[in-house]
Design an enzyme around this catalytic site. Structure first.
Site, mmCIF file in Angstrom:
data_model
loop_
_atom_site.group_PDB
_atom_site.id
_atom_site.type_symbol
_atom_site.label_atom_id
_atom_site.label_comp_id
_atom_site.label_asym_id
_atom_site.label_seq_id
_atom_site.Cartn_x
_atom_site.Cartn_y
_atom_site.Cartn_z
ATOM 1 N N SER A 1 0.477 -1.448 -0.182
ATOM 2 C CA SER A 1 0.392 -0.168 0.287
ATOM 3 C C SER A 1 0.675 1.278 0.008
ATOM 4 C CB SER A 1 -1.010 -0.094 1.531
ATOM 5 O OG SER A 1 -0.403 -0.018 2.939
ATOM 6 N N HIS B 249 -5.190 -4.750 -2.121
ATOM 7 C CA HIS B 249 -5.258 -3.006 -3.128
ATOM 8 C C HIS B 249 -5.009 -3.149 -4.342
ATOM 9 C CE1 HIS B 249 -4.691 0.046 -0.305
ATOM 10 N NE2 HIS B 249 -4.210 -0.034 0.498
ATOM 11 N N LYS C 243 -12.529 -1.831 -0.846
ATOM 12 C CA LYS C 243 -11.328 -1.057 -1.380
ATOM 13 C C LYS C 243 -12.508 -0.933 -2.729
ATOM 14 C CE LYS C 243 -7.875 -0.608 1.245
ATOM 15 N NZ LYS C 243 -7.007 -2.475 1.915
#
Ligand SMILES: *Cc1c(COP(=O)(O)O)cnc(C)c1O
Length: 396
Positions: free
Chosen positions: A183, A211, A242
């Site tokens: 990240s 991610h 996300k």
């Protein structure tokens, strides 16, 4: 007793503030999106959400959630194995497995729980976990909860991984675990090489696609797609919080016996509430959308490419990235904070990160691109970076 304890806490809070590590939360009064409104009345462009595909406020997902609210109600008031499983939960699990080319899926309230509950039921003191040094906090905590012998390798360093795998030959079963995209730098795990090493040293592989899912790979299926190794890892974890809609929820997907044991033994699954039906319904819609079209990933990739090439041309030092995370390196902690504050005055919302979140002397501003951004938004951010960068002597 509380008086003494209160003083003790006050001192810790003071220390956090003195070290400049106190986190203040900005209050948003609009839906999440490219442009958001703060409670101060300021409208800013948002470049720090994990809203990679812009689905946080997608009309199709909202519609699916609303209609599930009407026909399945609001809450489940139960864990899954008592009376917390609806047809929507089952359908979403099947769809996630199909999307990632895995055999079965188990949903959790969050990916934090998926990672927290994956190691302890699967591994004993006879086994080994070999973990990337920059893995997410939830993986670190999950590993702590199991009795397996722990090995750690330097971030994305396959030579070091090989060393650790040699040591881990002492144990019965070995599981390598890595984030798909890290990240802070936006770099991807070298999954092809990791799988080769796993085959060589007889280990299993787990990837956290939080991610990377929706972002990396031709059709957003994450790093297993990027490296053309779909179906070749035993365990994938991921989040619905996300790119996949941004609400709440996590999952573990993989080999069917692994998922079966998790349903029997994984503590965050057995002892915590199931996600509300409306979130499952929006999740189903999300997977359908991602399966039907590449429009959003394509736009995201165009946006990231555009932003990074313009910023590089301006002379900014950008970490090599294969994701929608763009680290603008400033190195100095104080500079990163001042730079971010000045950008906010220009209507650009980004966060400056510094030690201990990143290594000492590696402070940066993290920009997160989204399919919700239009070219005008990107241009406005680039102009602001140009202006502040020159003002602060970062670029010429
Ligand atoms: C964000 C993140 C998580 C946590 O996801 P939640 O669903 O918000 O709990 C776990 N792992 C990684 C790698 C993440 O980036």
């Amino acid at each position: 007793m509380y008086q003494d304890y209160q003083k003790y806490l006050a001192k810790i809070i003071e220390e956090i503030k003195d070290n400049g590590l106190y986190k203040n939360e900005r209050v948003i009064v609009s839906p999440q999106g490219a442009e958001i409104e703060l409670d101060t009345g300021q409208k800013v462009l948002n470049f720090c959400a994990n809203n990679y595909l812009g689905l946080s406020n997608n009309p199709g997902l909202i519609e699916a959630a609303k209609s599930a609210l009407d026909d399945h109600g609001y809450g489940m008031s139960s864990v899954r194995f008592i009376c917390g499983t609806t047809d929507l939960h089952k359908e979403l699990e099947t769809k996630i497995a199909k999307f990632f080319c895995t055999e079965d899926t188990i949903l959790y309230a969050a990916c934090f729980d998926a990672n927290g509950g994956v190691f302890e039921p699967l591994l004993t003191e006879d086994d080994a976990v070999i973990s990337d040094s920059l893995n997410h906090a939830s993986i670190i905590d999950g590993v702590r909860l199991c009795k397996a012998v722990r090995y750690r390798y330097e971030n994305a360093d396959t030579e070091d991984l090989e060393k650790q795998l040699k040591l881990a030959r002492a144990q019965r079963f070995r599981l390598i675990v890595t984030d798909g995209v890290f990240s802070m730098d936006g770099n991807v795990a070298p999954l092809r090489k990791i799988i080769d090493l796993a085959n060589k040293y007889d280990a299993m592989v787990m990837v956290d696609e939080s991610h990377s899912a929706g972002v990396v790979g031709e059709s957003g299926r994450g790093v297993t797609e990027l490296f053309n190794v779909m179906g070749q890892v035993e365990i994938i974890t991921g989040t619905l919080g996300k790119a996949f809609g941004g609400a709440i929820g996590g999952f573990t997907t993989g080999k069917k016996e692994i998922i079966e044991i998790l349903r029997q033994r994984s503590r965050p699954y057995l002892f915590s509430n199931s996600i509300p039906p409306l979130v499952a319904a929006a999740g189903i819609k999300m997977v359908d959308l991602m399966t039907d079209t590449n429009e959003l990933q394509d736009k995201l990739h165009r946006n990231s490419g555009y932003f990074i090439s313009r910023m590089t041309a301006l002379g900014f030092d950008i970490k090599p990235t294969k994701s929608a995370i763009c680290a603008v390196m400033l190195y100095d902690a104080k500079l990163s904070q001042e730079f971010a504050a000045k950008l906010l005055n220009e209507g650009i919302y980004v966060i400056g990160f510094y030690y201990p979140v990143v290594a000492k002397g590696k402070a940066r501003i993290r920009v997160q691109l989204s399919a919700a951004h239009e070219i005008e938004h990107l241009d406005k951010a680039i102009r602001a970076f140009d202006k502040i960068g020159k003002e602060m002597g970062v670029i010429k």
